[in-house]
Scaffold this motif. Structure first.
Motif, mmCIF file in Angstrom:
data_model
loop_
_atom_site.group_PDB
_atom_site.id
_atom_site.type_symbol
_atom_site.label_atom_id
_atom_site.label_comp_id
_atom_site.label_asym_id
_atom_site.label_seq_id
_atom_site.Cartn_x
_atom_site.Cartn_y
_atom_site.Cartn_z
ATOM 1 N N GLN A 112 0.901 17.728 -4.488
ATOM 2 C CA GLN A 112 0.556 17.689 -5.907
ATOM 3 C C GLN A 112 1.752 17.228 -6.738
ATOM 4 O O GLN A 112 1.618 16.423 -7.661
ATOM 5 C CB GLN A 112 0.105 19.070 -6.370
ATOM 6 C CG GLN A 112 -0.325 19.135 -7.833
ATOM 7 C CD GLN A 112 -1.614 18.388 -8.084
ATOM 8 O OE1 GLN A 112 -2.665 18.766 -7.569
ATOM 9 N NE2 GLN A 112 -1.556 17.326 -8.858
ATOM 10 N N ARG A 113 2.939 17.716 -6.409
ATOM 11 C CA ARG A 113 4.134 17.305 -7.149
ATOM 12 C C ARG A 113 4.440 15.823 -6.917
ATOM 13 O O ARG A 113 4.826 15.113 -7.837
ATOM 14 C CB ARG A 113 5.322 18.180 -6.750
ATOM 15 C CG ARG A 113 5.231 19.599 -7.295
ATOM 16 C CD ARG A 113 6.589 20.287 -7.206
ATOM 17 N NE ARG A 113 6.998 20.502 -5.829
ATOM 18 C CZ ARG A 113 6.594 21.535 -5.087
ATOM 19 N NH1 ARG A 113 5.770 22.422 -5.585
ATOM 20 N NH2 ARG A 113 7.019 21.681 -3.845
ATOM 21 N N CYS A 114 4.258 15.373 -5.677
ATOM 22 C CA CYS A 114 4.480 13.947 -5.390
ATOM 23 C C CYS A 114 3.517 13.085 -6.209
ATOM 24 O O CYS A 114 3.919 12.060 -6.774
ATOM 25 C CB CYS A 114 4.277 13.672 -3.904
ATOM 26 S SG CYS A 114 5.568 14.322 -2.815
ATOM 27 N N LEU A 115 2.257 13.501 -6.272
ATOM 28 C CA LEU A 115 1.260 12.747 -7.030
ATOM 29 C C LEU A 115 1.604 12.709 -8.512
ATOM 30 O O LEU A 115 1.507 11.667 -9.163
ATOM 31 C CB LEU A 115 -0.122 13.385 -6.830
ATOM 32 C CG LEU A 115 -0.752 13.210 -5.450
ATOM 33 C CD1 LEU A 115 -1.899 14.197 -5.265
ATOM 34 C CD2 LEU A 115 -1.247 11.779 -5.267
ATOM 35 N N ASP A 116 2.008 13.854 -9.035
ATOM 36 C CA ASP A 116 2.339 13.931 -10.464
ATOM 37 C C ASP A 116 3.548 13.066 -10.798
ATOM 38 O O ASP A 116 3.558 12.353 -11.814
ATOM 39 C CB ASP A 116 2.601 15.384 -10.865
ATOM 40 C CG ASP A 116 1.351 16.249 -10.784
ATOM 41 O OD1 ASP A 116 0.240 15.667 -10.756
ATOM 42 O OD2 ASP A 116 1.485 17.485 -10.746
ATOM 43 N N ARG A 117 4.572 13.138 -9.944
ATOM 44 C CA ARG A 117 5.774 12.335 -10.195
ATOM 45 C C ARG A 117 5.459 10.843 -10.116
ATOM 46 O O ARG A 117 5.927 10.057 -10.938
ATOM 47 C CB ARG A 117 6.873 12.689 -9.192
ATOM 48 C CG ARG A 117 7.584 14.008 -9.482
ATOM 49 C CD ARG A 117 8.895 14.088 -8.722
ATOM 50 N NE ARG A 117 8.685 14.018 -7.282
ATOM 51 C CZ ARG A 117 8.543 15.079 -6.492
ATOM 52 N NH1 ARG A 117 8.574 16.302 -7.010
ATOM 53 N NH2 ARG A 117 8.381 14.941 -5.194
ATOM 54 N N ALA A 118 4.665 10.465 -9.114
ATOM 55 C CA ALA A 118 4.313 9.056 -8.951
ATOM 56 C C ALA A 118 3.518 8.549 -10.153
ATOM 57 O O ALA A 118 3.742 7.432 -10.633
ATOM 58 C CB ALA A 118 3.521 8.865 -7.659
ATOM 59 N N GLY B 164 4.413 5.647 -13.041
ATOM 60 C CA GLY B 164 3.555 4.470 -13.023
ATOM 61 C C GLY B 164 3.407 3.847 -11.652
ATOM 62 O O GLY B 164 3.107 2.650 -11.534
ATOM 63 N N ARG B 165 3.612 4.650 -10.597
ATOM 64 C CA ARG B 165 3.522 4.134 -9.220
ATOM 65 C C ARG B 165 2.626 5.054 -8.391
ATOM 66 O O ARG B 165 3.066 5.695 -7.457
ATOM 67 C CB ARG B 165 4.914 4.028 -8.592
ATOM 68 C CG ARG B 165 5.875 3.138 -9.377
ATOM 69 C CD ARG B 165 7.275 3.123 -8.766
ATOM 70 N NE ARG B 165 7.291 2.503 -7.451
ATOM 71 C CZ ARG B 165 7.580 3.135 -6.318
ATOM 72 N NH1 ARG B 165 7.851 4.431 -6.347
ATOM 73 N NH2 ARG B 165 7.595 2.504 -5.175
ATOM 74 N N ILE C 65 0.852 -1.189 0.000
ATOM 75 C CA ILE C 65 0.000 0.000 0.000
ATOM 76 C C ILE C 65 0.888 1.239 0.000
ATOM 77 O O ILE C 65 1.734 1.408 0.885
ATOM 78 C CB ILE C 65 -0.912 0.021 1.244
ATOM 79 C CG1 ILE C 65 -1.767 -1.247 1.297
ATOM 80 C CG2 ILE C 65 -1.795 1.255 1.228
ATOM 81 C CD1 ILE C 65 -2.549 -1.388 2.595
ATOM 82 N N ARG C 66 0.704 2.099 -0.984
ATOM 83 C CA ARG C 66 1.485 3.340 -1.079
ATOM 84 C C ARG C 66 0.686 4.469 -0.447
ATOM 85 O O ARG C 66 -0.421 4.798 -0.901
ATOM 86 C CB ARG C 66 1.824 3.667 -2.526
ATOM 87 C CG ARG C 66 2.658 2.600 -3.207
ATOM 88 C CD ARG C 66 3.364 3.163 -4.420
ATOM 89 N NE ARG C 66 4.426 4.076 -4.016
ATOM 90 C CZ ARG C 66 4.729 5.214 -4.640
ATOM 91 N NH1 ARG C 66 4.029 5.601 -5.691
ATOM 92 N NH2 ARG C 66 5.732 5.974 -4.229
ATOM 93 N N VAL C 67 1.228 5.063 0.602
ATOM 94 C CA VAL C 67 0.537 6.105 1.371
ATOM 95 C C VAL C 67 1.332 7.400 1.301
ATOM 96 O O VAL C 67 2.569 7.390 1.383
ATOM 97 C CB VAL C 67 0.374 5.675 2.850
ATOM 98 C CG1 VAL C 67 -0.293 6.787 3.661
ATOM 99 C CG2 VAL C 67 -0.451 4.390 2.934
#
Length: 264
Positions: A41-47, A51-52, A4-6
């Motif tokens: 937001q940047r973490c979400l975009d990078r992930a 593809g993670r 689970i990625r949190v």
């Protein structure tokens, strides 16, 4: 079951680091932390680009309300506290509910849980309306929080029992207001609804006239009719009612003929 990625999003560094470290000790949890909505937001975009994507966001209900400097916290390896890394000094402020709405729109597969210092049925209802899957007290046990994280991944909605009645009351009232607003909007003619969408987009009378190929006088008449039929006395009130009814803005296309007048 996969890992689970949190992502923990909180602008109080001590709380964020402590929670991230506690979650990282779980064998099936990978955790990162962000110290602002913009950093999240940047973490979400990078992930997403890698593809993670994150499975669950734990978002501070009061995100952006304090005056703490904006920081981002690096990914936390199991049982190792995260290390802070400064962000750009002028990161835009993105509060908790705005972040929840953005996640629902851009990453519908990611669940969000709001972490709050106190029970508040009004704010909890707004969080659910924004797309959150749960509202949890910050002082709950780690086992309770993990149960919520795993529960929302099964499409469950989690609320403290003491909040259920108040939240249901707020959601029922919101639905009633939305229905009333929808009925008022439906009373408008197609042209008046088009003018209302322009108003929602922030267009002034001149811009609406140019966009719809009407005279400013005709647009003024339409706007007056819109206010009268909606039973409001200002453009701001008309826009608020339109948003409750689910009316979106017209698409603003870049063109030489469009003059956009933004009203405060």
């Amino acid at each position: 079951m996969g890992r689970i990625r949190v992502l923990v999003v909180d602008d109080h560094r001590i709380f964020a680091e402590s929670l991230a470290a506690a979650l990282a000790a779980e064998p099936d949890v990978d955790v990162s932390a962000a110290g602002s909505g913009a950093a999240a937001q940047r973490c979400l975009d990078r992930a997403a680009a890698d593809g993670r994507r994150y499975d669950v966001l734990l978002v501070d209900a009061d995100l952006g309300a304090g005056s703490q400097p904006t920081v981002t916290l690096a990914a936390v390896p199991p049982a190792v506290p995260s290390q802070p890394r400064p962000l750009e000094p002028r990161d835009p402020v993105l509060d908790g509910l705005a972040l929840v709405e953005r996640v629902r729109s851009a990453y519908p597969g990611t669940r969000t849980v709001v972490l709050a210092e106190r029970d508040d049925p009004v704010r909890a209802a707004r969080a659910l309306q924004a797309g959150a899957s749960g509202w949890v007290a910050k002082d709950c046990s780690l086992s309770r929080l993990l149960a919520v994280v795993r529960g929302v991944l099964r499409d469950e909605t989690h609320l403290p029992p003491a909040l259920l009645t108040g939240v249901l009351r707020e959601l029922t009232a919101a639905r009633r207001h939305r229905t009333e607003s929808e009925q008022l909007v439906e009373s408008l003619t197609p042209r008046e609804q088009e003018v209302l969408r322009c108003m929602v987009a922030g267009l002034g009378r001149k811009a609406v006239a140019e966009r719809l190929f009407l005279s400013p006088h005709t647009v003024r008449t339409h706007m007056q009719n819109v206010l009268g039929k909606l039973g409001v006395h200002s453009t701001l009130a008309a826009v608020a009612l339109a948003r409750r009814a689910g009316v979106g803005p017209v698409e603003l296309l870049p063109s030489a003929g469009d003059v956009v007048e933004r009203r405060g």
